[in-house]
Design a protein around this motif. Sequence first.
Motif, PDB file in Angstrom:
ATOM      1  N   SER A  93     -99.803  73.137  36.319  1.00  0.00           N
ATOM      2  CA  SER A  93     -98.835  73.871  35.518  1.00  0.00           C
ATOM      3  C   SER A  93     -99.498  74.402  34.246  1.00  0.00           C
ATOM      4  N   ILE A  94     -99.148  75.634  33.915  1.00  0.00           N
ATOM      5  CA  ILE A  94     -99.636  76.254  32.685  1.00  0.00           C
ATOM      6  C   ILE A  94     -98.438  76.785  31.917  1.00  0.00           C
ATOM      7  N   ALA A  95     -98.414  76.509  30.624  1.00  0.00           N
ATOM      8  CA  ALA A  95     -97.336  77.000  29.765  1.00  0.00           C
ATOM      9  C   ALA A  95     -97.912  77.868  28.658  1.00  0.00           C
ATOM     10  N   PHE A  96     -97.227  78.950  28.399  1.00  0.00           N
ATOM     11  CA  PHE A  96     -97.534  79.786  27.247  1.00  0.00           C
ATOM     12  C   PHE A  96     -96.372  79.609  26.276  1.00  0.00           C
ATOM     13  N   VAL A  97     -96.654  79.081  25.110  1.00  0.00           N
ATOM     14  CA  VAL A  97     -95.636  78.841  24.087  1.00  0.00           C
ATOM     15  C   VAL A  97     -95.668  80.026  23.127  1.00  0.00           C
ATOM     16  N   LEU A  98     -94.567  80.771  23.095  1.00  0.00           N
ATOM     17  CA  LEU A  98     -94.523  82.027  22.350  1.00  0.00           C
ATOM     18  C   LEU A  98     -93.685  81.942  21.081  1.00  0.00           C
ATOM     19  N   SER A  99     -93.138  80.796  20.786  1.00  0.00           N
ATOM     20  CA  SER A  99     -92.166  80.637  19.698  1.00  0.00           C
ATOM     21  C   SER A  99     -92.689  81.063  18.328  1.00  0.00           C
ATOM     22  N   LYS A 100     -93.994  80.968  18.107  1.00  0.00           N
ATOM     23  CA  LYS A 100     -94.553  81.310  16.795  1.00  0.00           C
ATOM     24  C   LYS A 100     -95.150  82.717  16.745  1.00  0.00           C
ATOM     25  N   LEU A 101     -94.931  83.485  17.813  1.00  0.00           N
ATOM     26  CA  LEU A 101     -95.400  84.865  17.781  1.00  0.00           C
ATOM     27  C   LEU A 101     -94.562  85.670  16.807  1.00  0.00           C
ATOM     28  N   GLU A 102     -95.210  86.571  16.106  1.00  0.00           N
ATOM     29  CA  GLU A 102     -94.511  87.492  15.213  1.00  0.00           C
ATOM     30  C   GLU A 102     -94.250  88.825  15.904  1.00  0.00           C
ATOM     31  N   PHE A 103     -95.091  89.157  16.890  1.00  0.00           N
ATOM     32  CA  PHE A 103     -95.009  90.454  17.541  1.00  0.00           C
ATOM     33  C   PHE A 103     -95.656  90.379  18.911  1.00  0.00           C
ATOM     34  N   ILE A 104     -95.062  91.086  19.879  1.00  0.00           N
ATOM     35  CA  ILE A 104     -95.670  91.255  21.197  1.00  0.00           C
ATOM     36  C   ILE A 104     -95.404  92.681  21.640  1.00  0.00           C
ATOM     37  N   ASP A 105     -96.413  93.338  22.219  1.00  0.00           N
ATOM     38  CA  ASP A 105     -96.215  94.693  22.730  1.00  0.00           C
ATOM     39  C   ASP A 105     -96.388  94.692  24.244  1.00  0.00           C
TER      40      ASP A 105
ATOM     41  N   ARG B 282     -98.940  86.202  38.017  1.00  0.00           N
ATOM     42  CA  ARG B 282     -99.309  86.545  39.399  1.00  0.00           C
ATOM     43  C   ARG B 282    -100.606  85.854  39.822  1.00  0.00           C
ATOM     44  N   LYS B 283    -101.563  85.805  38.920  1.00  0.00           N
ATOM     45  CA  LYS B 283    -102.841  85.149  39.226  1.00  0.00           C
ATOM     46  C   LYS B 283    -102.633  83.664  39.512  1.00  0.00           C
ATOM     47  N   PHE B 284    -101.896  82.991  38.639  1.00  0.00           N
ATOM     48  CA  PHE B 284    -101.688  81.555  38.818  1.00  0.00           C
ATOM     49  C   PHE B 284    -100.829  81.253  40.043  1.00  0.00           C
ATOM     50  N   ALA B 285     -99.832  82.087  40.298  1.00  0.00           N
ATOM     51  CA  ALA B 285     -99.000  81.885  41.490  1.00  0.00           C
ATOM     52  C   ALA B 285     -99.864  81.948  42.741  1.00  0.00           C
ATOM     53  N   GLY B 286    -100.826  82.863  42.758  1.00  0.00           N
ATOM     54  CA  GLY B 286    -101.742  82.972  43.883  1.00  0.00           C
ATOM     55  C   GLY B 286    -102.651  81.767  44.045  1.00  0.00           C
ATOM     56  N   GLN B 287    -102.817  80.997  42.971  1.00  0.00           N
ATOM     57  CA  GLN B 287    -103.644  79.790  43.010  1.00  0.00           C
ATOM     58  C   GLN B 287    -102.798  78.532  43.174  1.00  0.00           C
ATOM     59  N   GLY B 288    -101.481  78.704  43.332  1.00  0.00           N
ATOM     60  CA  GLY B 288    -100.596  77.551  43.485  1.00  0.00           C
ATOM     61  C   GLY B 288    -100.302  76.823  42.181  1.00  0.00           C
ATOM     62  N   ILE B 289    -100.495  77.491  41.060  1.00  0.00           N
ATOM     63  CA  ILE B 289    -100.240  76.902  39.743  1.00  0.00           C
ATOM     64  C   ILE B 289     -98.942  77.497  39.202  1.00  0.00           C
ATOM     65  N   THR B 290     -98.025  76.661  38.769  1.00  0.00           N
ATOM     66  CA  THR B 290     -96.796  77.171  38.174  1.00  0.00           C
ATOM     67  C   THR B 290     -97.059  77.565  36.723  1.00  0.00           C
ATOM     68  N   MET B 291     -96.324  78.572  36.277  1.00  0.00           N
ATOM     69  CA  MET B 291     -96.477  79.048  34.904  1.00  0.00           C
ATOM     70  C   MET B 291     -95.103  79.187  34.283  1.00  0.00           C
ATOM     71  N   GLU B 292     -95.000  78.768  33.030  1.00  0.00           N
ATOM     72  CA  GLU B 292     -93.738  78.940  32.331  1.00  0.00           C
ATOM     73  C   GLU B 292     -93.980  79.533  30.957  1.00  0.00           C
ATOM     74  N   LEU B 293     -92.979  80.241  30.482  1.00  0.00           N
ATOM     75  CA  LEU B 293     -92.985  80.776  29.131  1.00  0.00           C
ATOM     76  C   LEU B 293     -91.995  79.965  28.317  1.00  0.00           C
ATOM     77  N   ILE B 294     -92.468  79.377  27.239  1.00  0.00           N
ATOM     78  CA  ILE B 294     -91.610  78.603  26.347  1.00  0.00           C
ATOM     79  C   ILE B 294     -91.456  79.426  25.076  1.00  0.00           C
ATOM     80  N   ASN B 295     -90.210  79.697  24.717  1.00  0.00           N
ATOM     81  CA  ASN B 295     -89.982  80.563  23.573  1.00  0.00           C
ATOM     82  C   ASN B 295     -88.659  80.237  22.899  1.00  0.00           C
ATOM     83  N   GLU B 296     -88.704  80.046  21.602  1.00  0.00           N
ATOM     84  CA  GLU B 296     -87.497  79.815  20.815  1.00  0.00           C
ATOM     85  C   GLU B 296     -87.318  80.900  19.757  1.00  0.00           C
ATOM     86  N   ASN B 297     -88.099  81.964  19.866  1.00  0.00           N
ATOM     87  CA  ASN B 297     -88.028  83.069  18.914  1.00  0.00           C
ATOM     88  C   ASN B 297     -87.103  84.141  19.496  1.00  0.00           C
ATOM     89  N   PRO B 298     -85.921  84.358  18.905  1.00  0.00           N
ATOM     90  CA  PRO B 298     -84.959  85.303  19.483  1.00  0.00           C
ATOM     91  C   PRO B 298     -85.480  86.747  19.560  1.00  0.00           C
TER      92      PRO B 298
END
Length: 101
Positions: A43-55, A67-83
Motif C-alpha cells: 500500500s502507498i499513500a499520498f498525504v495531500l493535506s498540507k499542500l497549498e496548491f496543485i495543478d 495506474r502504475k501501482f495498480a498494475g503492480q498489485g499495490i493499492t494507492m490512496e490519497l489522504i487529504n483534509e484540505n478542502p
Amino acid sequence: MLNIKTERQKGKISFSLSGQFDMGTADILEDAVENEDLTGVQSIAFVLSKLEFIDSTGIGELIKYYRKFAGQGITMELINENPEIEEVLELIGVREIMAEN
C-alpha cells in the motif's frame, strides 16, 4: 517548492506532500517515489493535506502513479483534509478515476 516526508511502515509507504505540487515541482515527487524500494510494499499513500496548491501536472502525476501501482498489485490512496485541494480533486474526477479501477 514541494517538500516530501516519506514514512515506511510494515508493507506501507506514505509520502506526505507540503507546498506546491505543479509543473515546476513534479520531478521532486518522481525522484522520491523512484528512489524507494517497493519490495514487499502492499500500500502507498499520498498525504495531500498540507499542500497549498496543485495543478493539472500534479494531478496527472497522481493518476500516473495510481495506474502504475495498480498494475503492480499495490493499492494507492490519497489522504487529504484540505478542502481547497479536495475541491480540485473532485472537479477533475480523480476520486472517480481511482474508484473505477
